[in-house]
Design a protein around this motif. Structure first.
Motif, PDB file in Angstrom:
ATOM      1  N   GLN A 165       5.569  20.774  -6.133  1.00 45.12           N
ATOM      2  CA  GLN A 165       6.267  19.818  -6.993  1.00 45.12           C
ATOM      3  C   GLN A 165       6.091  20.121  -8.479  1.00 45.12           C
ATOM      4  OE1 GLN A 165       4.552  16.261  -5.337  1.00 45.12           O
ATOM      5  NE2 GLN A 165       6.314  15.864  -4.003  1.00 45.12           N
ATOM      6  N   ARG A 169      12.004  21.254  -7.043  1.00 42.85           N
ATOM      7  CA  ARG A 169      12.379  19.956  -6.467  1.00 42.85           C
ATOM      8  C   ARG A 169      12.004  19.927  -4.991  1.00 42.85           C
ATOM      9  NH1 ARG A 169      18.481  20.712  -8.154  1.00 42.85           N
ATOM     10  NH2 ARG A 169      17.780  22.785  -7.554  1.00 42.85           N
ATOM     11  N   VAL A 170      11.084  19.040  -4.635  1.00 43.14           N
ATOM     12  CA  VAL A 170      10.595  18.923  -3.260  1.00 43.14           C
ATOM     13  C   VAL A 170      11.003  17.567  -2.696  1.00 43.14           C
ATOM     14  CG1 VAL A 170       8.576  18.917  -1.742  1.00 43.14           C
ATOM     15  CG2 VAL A 170       8.637  20.424  -3.761  1.00 43.14           C
TER      16      VAL A 170
END
Length: 331
Positions: A165, A169-170
């Motif tokens: 992260q 973008r997780v």
């Protein structure tokens, strides 16, 4: 061909899981090949047969299909007068099978397990089906890394995801998703790590459908390679292994994958798991099972089953032969 009766404990929310969805998909496919229906055995449900009612009637010419691993050992004795096959997903439940019970496995991993444990039973391999919706749709991929919380290891959720992260973008999904195909088509990398989950459960990963579905949608997959996943995952070729040696090593490989396009998966590779080919194979297996039960009705088995007692007897014989040879050499 004999009618197939697919046994499940129930279909309501309490029984929702991958095994149920796979069984219902196979039932739907079977109904396009021949006569097949659903039978529940733990609760009565409107629109479905109930096993207790079926067993109170004269024997049916059909075949009962059992699949719920934790229930198989109790179901088979109840079904003794009838033709029965075991549709094997996971392995490791600890039960054995009578010689006259064929096994249809969803993975080659499970086929190898039963090939060793029940070598004299008819054994067939019929993979699960990937629905046509799981395909590369050319959508904008606004998610860098996708993780499904269910079955994921603590390492993945608590250690690797926070590190990722900081760089990309997780999306960690711990809620109901109406369309996994849409989610996979929005994601660039998919992480799956179920080895610890199944180790705690005490059984194997039966098939591992989600990584294959993600691959079909164009995701770069990082996954454990336990159980049925080993059927189709080839680290360094069509995927990467997750949780390999060190989190820093995982981090480097994942970030590298985000910086280059994911090579498209071979359509030929996917055909084995698409409905037309699985349906064709189901028809061949169904016919073979029908012929086997015809033979079984007229003939007994003359092959001794592989039991613990027999294995120990053979080991003692082997030790005795080795001891005899050592005695001869010492004289």
């Amino acid at each position: 061909m004999r009618k197939l009766y697919f046994l499940v404990p129930g279909t309501t929310k309490a029984y929702h899981c991958g095994g149920l969805w796979a069984e219902l998909k196979l039932l739907e496919l079977a109904q396009s090949v021949g006569a097949a229906t659903l039978v529940t055995y733990q609760q009565r449900e409107p629109g479905h047969l109930f096993l207790g009612d079926c067993l109170s009637q004269p024997p049916s010419p059909g075949i009962f299909v059992v699949s719920w691993g934790f229930h198989v050992a109790k179901l088979i004795p109840r079904l003794k007068p009838y033709p029965v096959i075991y549709h094997a997903h996971s392995t490791g439940y600890g039960f054995g099978l009578p010689v006259g019970v064929p096994v249809v496995t969803v993975s080659r991993n499970s086929m190898g397990y039963w090939g060793q444990k029940a070598p004299h039973a008819p054994i067939y391999y019929l993979p699960n089906v990937i629905s046509d919706e799981f395909d590369h749709q050319g959508k904008n991929r606004d998610i860098d890394v996708l993780i499904m919380a269910r079955k994921s290891s603590a390492y993945l959720l608590q250690h690797l995801a926070p590190q990722l992260q900081k760089h990309c973008r997780v999306e960690v999904v711990d809620y109901f998703v109406p369309s996994l195909a849409d989610l996979f088509n929005r994601s660039r990398v998919y992480l799956y790590d179920s080895a610890l989950y199944w180790a705690v459960q005490g059984v194997s990963e039966g098939f591992g459908l989600q990584p294959l579905e993600a691959m079909a949608c164009g995701c770069h997959v990082f996954s454990s390679v336990n159980g049925g996943l080993a059927d189709y995952l080839d680290p360094g070729v069509n995927c990467e292994q997750i949780g390999c040696y060190d989190s820093g090593y995982d981090l480097v490989k994942i970030l590298r994958a985000l910086n280059k396009p994911t090579p498209p998966i071979s359509l030929e590779f996917l055909q084995e798991y698409r409905a037309p080919q699985v349906k064709q194979k189901l028809g061949l297996i169904w016919q073979a099972l029908d012929e086997f039960f015809d033979y079984q009705q007229a003939h007994g088995s003359d092959i001794a089953p592989v039991t613990r007692r027999r294995i120990w007897h053979l080991r003692i014989q082997q030790w005795g032969r080795k001891a005899g040879k050592l005695l001869k050499k010492s004289k």
